[in-house]
Motif scaffolding. Sequence first.
Motif, mmCIF file in Angstrom:
data_model
loop_
_atom_site.group_PDB
_atom_site.id
_atom_site.type_symbol
_atom_site.label_atom_id
_atom_site.label_comp_id
_atom_site.label_asym_id
_atom_site.label_seq_id
_atom_site.Cartn_x
_atom_site.Cartn_y
_atom_site.Cartn_z
ATOM 1 N N LEU A 1 1.050 -1.140 -0.023
ATOM 2 C CA LEU A 1 0.104 0.045 -0.093
ATOM 3 C C LEU A 1 0.940 1.487 -0.011
ATOM 4 C CD1 LEU A 1 -2.672 -0.958 2.595
ATOM 5 C CD2 LEU A 1 -2.938 -1.148 0.143
ATOM 6 N N ALA A 2 0.222 2.437 -0.487
ATOM 7 C CA ALA A 2 1.157 3.642 -0.582
ATOM 8 C C ALA A 2 0.051 4.707 -0.289
ATOM 9 C CB ALA A 2 2.001 3.905 -1.803
ATOM 10 N N ASP A 3 -0.563 4.829 0.956
ATOM 11 C CA ASP A 3 -1.660 5.812 1.417
ATOM 12 C C ASP A 3 -1.270 6.659 2.297
ATOM 13 O OD1 ASP A 3 -1.513 4.044 3.344
ATOM 14 O OD2 ASP A 3 -3.512 3.731 3.848
ATOM 15 N N ASP A 4 0.106 6.739 2.817
ATOM 16 C CA ASP A 4 0.573 7.903 3.630
ATOM 17 C C ASP A 4 2.138 8.062 3.228
ATOM 18 O OD1 ASP A 4 1.944 5.557 4.743
ATOM 19 O OD2 ASP A 4 0.943 5.731 6.704
ATOM 20 N N LEU A 5 2.734 8.820 3.804
ATOM 21 C CA LEU A 5 3.963 9.200 3.688
ATOM 22 C C LEU A 5 5.052 8.062 3.816
ATOM 23 C CD1 LEU A 5 6.305 11.305 2.775
ATOM 24 C CD2 LEU A 5 6.488 11.934 5.123
ATOM 25 N N LEU A 6 4.896 7.458 4.915
ATOM 26 C CA LEU A 6 5.976 6.201 5.273
ATOM 27 C C LEU A 6 5.908 5.073 4.099
ATOM 28 C CD1 LEU A 6 8.029 4.806 6.799
ATOM 29 C CD2 LEU A 6 6.288 4.238 8.528
ATOM 30 N N SER A 7 4.416 4.566 3.938
ATOM 31 C CA SER A 7 4.206 3.494 2.976
ATOM 32 C C SER A 7 4.989 4.021 1.759
ATOM 33 C CB SER A 7 2.830 3.052 3.038
ATOM 34 O OG SER A 7 2.035 4.191 2.789
ATOM 35 N N THR A 8 4.462 5.040 1.412
ATOM 36 C CA THR A 8 5.115 5.503 -0.104
ATOM 37 C C THR A 8 6.601 5.727 -0.017
ATOM 38 O OG1 THR A 8 2.944 6.939 -0.407
ATOM 39 C CG2 THR A 8 5.055 7.461 -1.768
ATOM 40 N N LEU A 9 7.196 6.153 0.900
ATOM 41 C CA LEU A 9 8.496 6.324 0.974
ATOM 42 C C LEU A 9 9.214 4.676 0.990
ATOM 43 C CD1 LEU A 9 11.443 7.723 1.850
ATOM 44 C CD2 LEU A 9 10.450 7.496 4.303
ATOM 45 N N TYR A 10 8.632 3.782 1.479
ATOM 46 C CA TYR A 10 8.873 2.516 1.692
ATOM 47 C C TYR A 10 9.089 1.845 0.283
ATOM 48 C CZ TYR A 10 8.755 -2.575 2.015
ATOM 49 O OH TYR A 10 8.915 -3.982 1.849
ATOM 50 N N LEU A 11 8.068 2.029 -0.573
ATOM 51 C CA LEU A 11 8.132 1.685 -2.050
ATOM 52 C C LEU A 11 9.035 2.444 -2.990
ATOM 53 C CD1 LEU A 11 4.482 1.167 -2.429
ATOM 54 C CD2 LEU A 11 6.177 -0.628 -2.164
ATOM 55 N N ALA A 12 9.407 3.538 -2.437
ATOM 56 C CA ALA A 12 10.042 4.654 -3.471
ATOM 57 C C ALA A 12 11.668 4.516 -3.098
ATOM 58 C CB ALA A 12 9.562 6.068 -3.219
ATOM 59 N N THR A 13 11.940 3.978 -1.868
ATOM 60 C CA THR A 13 13.518 4.394 -1.603
ATOM 61 C C THR A 13 14.170 2.977 -2.232
ATOM 62 O OG1 THR A 13 15.104 4.274 0.046
ATOM 63 C CG2 THR A 13 13.120 2.752 0.528
ATOM 64 N N LYS A 14 15.456 3.132 -2.419
ATOM 65 C CA LYS A 14 16.412 2.082 -3.124
ATOM 66 C C LYS A 14 17.307 1.527 -1.792
ATOM 67 C CE LYS A 14 16.808 3.017 -7.825
ATOM 68 N NZ LYS A 14 17.581 3.266 -9.159
ATOM 69 N N ALA A 15 17.163 2.438 -0.664
ATOM 70 C CA ALA A 15 18.121 2.013 0.512
ATOM 71 C C ALA A 15 17.569 0.811 1.497
ATOM 72 C CB ALA A 15 17.933 3.358 1.418
ATOM 73 N N PRO A 16 18.333 0.263 2.097
ATOM 74 C CA PRO A 16 17.973 -0.946 3.013
ATOM 75 C C PRO A 16 16.701 -0.450 4.012
ATOM 76 C CG PRO A 16 20.320 -0.649 2.775
ATOM 77 C CD PRO A 16 19.925 0.450 2.340
ATOM 78 N N VAL A 17 16.065 -1.149 4.121
ATOM 79 C CA VAL A 17 14.897 -0.927 5.115
ATOM 80 C C VAL A 17 14.989 -1.996 6.246
ATOM 81 C CG1 VAL A 17 12.581 -0.878 5.598
ATOM 82 C CG2 VAL A 17 13.427 0.029 3.351
ATOM 83 N N TRP A 18 15.172 -1.478 7.530
ATOM 84 C CA TRP A 18 15.141 -2.162 8.562
ATOM 85 C C TRP A 18 13.758 -1.806 9.551
ATOM 86 C CZ3 TRP A 18 20.540 -2.113 11.577
ATOM 87 C CH2 TRP A 18 21.507 -2.482 10.574
ATOM 88 N N ILE A 19 13.126 -2.771 10.089
ATOM 89 C CA ILE A 19 11.925 -2.394 10.976
ATOM 90 C C ILE A 19 12.326 -2.969 12.403
ATOM 91 C CG2 ILE A 19 10.239 -2.483 9.133
ATOM 92 C CD1 ILE A 19 9.622 -5.312 9.743
#
Length: 421
Positions: free
Chosen positions: A107-125
Amino acid sequence: MSFDLSVFSNKNIILAVTGGIAAYKSAILVRRLKDYGFNVRVVMTHGAQAFITPLTFQALSGNPVHTELLNPEAEAGMGHIELARWADLVLVAPASCDTIAKFAAGLADDLLSTLYLATKAPVWIAPAMNQQMWAAKATQRNLNTLVEDGVHVIMPDAGSQACGDVGLGRMPEPEDLAEQVKNYFHQAQRALAEKFGLLAGKRVTITAGPTREAIDPVRYISNHSTGKMGFAIAAACYTAGAKVTLIAGPVSLDTPNGVKRINVSSALKMLDESLHQLEEGCDVFIATAAVADYRVAEVAEHKIKKAGDELNIALIKNPDIVATIAQQQKRPFMVGFAAETRNVEEYAAGKLVAKKLDMIACNDVSRADIGFASDQNAMTVFFADQYQMEKRDLEKASKQEIAQQLIEAIHDALNHEIDPV
């Protein structure tokens, strides 16, 4: 271990904070990341703002906080796509159950979820939630999807939770998370250094600090060396990709990160360890230690008591460590140091030839601004004749900067075509 925190000053971290009581820990996490030298920008979901204010993160990070996907002010400056490009790492801490589900579903319905899909950087949660929500099949299914997509999941801690339950679901402590981020970037930098660094693949042995030559169980002969220059060189060699062994006399300094340290006291012990490192394999030997020229001929078994106005102690000459190593059959590239109080360059040039060194660095320790205890230095570097390289004057700078210039000089000499002897 000591880290050179300046290496993280060009690394950009996006810390994304989602809704949950653990959001208060994220404020501490920002401070810890900043302490390591990282650039930090904070993204907050609407849920996160119910627990802690954006103003808190703005004050701690020194940067505006990003909260909205379609914000005219943000889009005019750093839009969500530019924010995604800016990041070297996206860390979501705490990561709520809802955010994890959004990520897994794409999903991409807010800033964070859009950022998650748009970044090439490693993502840690770093998930943080009620223990039953953590154990739910849907949550575990979503986590497995994220792992398959390349997301790094930091396991939650177990313990008492705000709701009163006990179990898995607590966000790890901020100090632990910051340490993991630091180690990730350090390991990445090390991998590059081992492949492309000026001393990539080289095995370097360094001697540093003073030696102590015992007179009796409580007294010794020594000098004013602090070991600062040698330790700075050890750190620079490691950063340049070398495998580094540091043979240290008695000094009060932290071991540079990644460096193997061997503590010794006397000149004889330092020589023994140096020869042992030669047997283990050594490409470059850097002798920065201020080794005592003499030792007591016979060390007293018990403390010497006062008796009269004079005390005569017989001294015998210590072996010359750097000259001894230079004479070995498996001879590494030899770097000597000359700490003098007069005729500095003349004495250094003489030592270069007499001890059969490849390179020597000399400085005037009579100067208070670059002496033993100073944090700065200035040196002149000479090379053996066969290298056909001109001397180099290293102007006054921090010992870390001087160390880097010395590494460059060693690299240049190692890669310089020399005439057959």
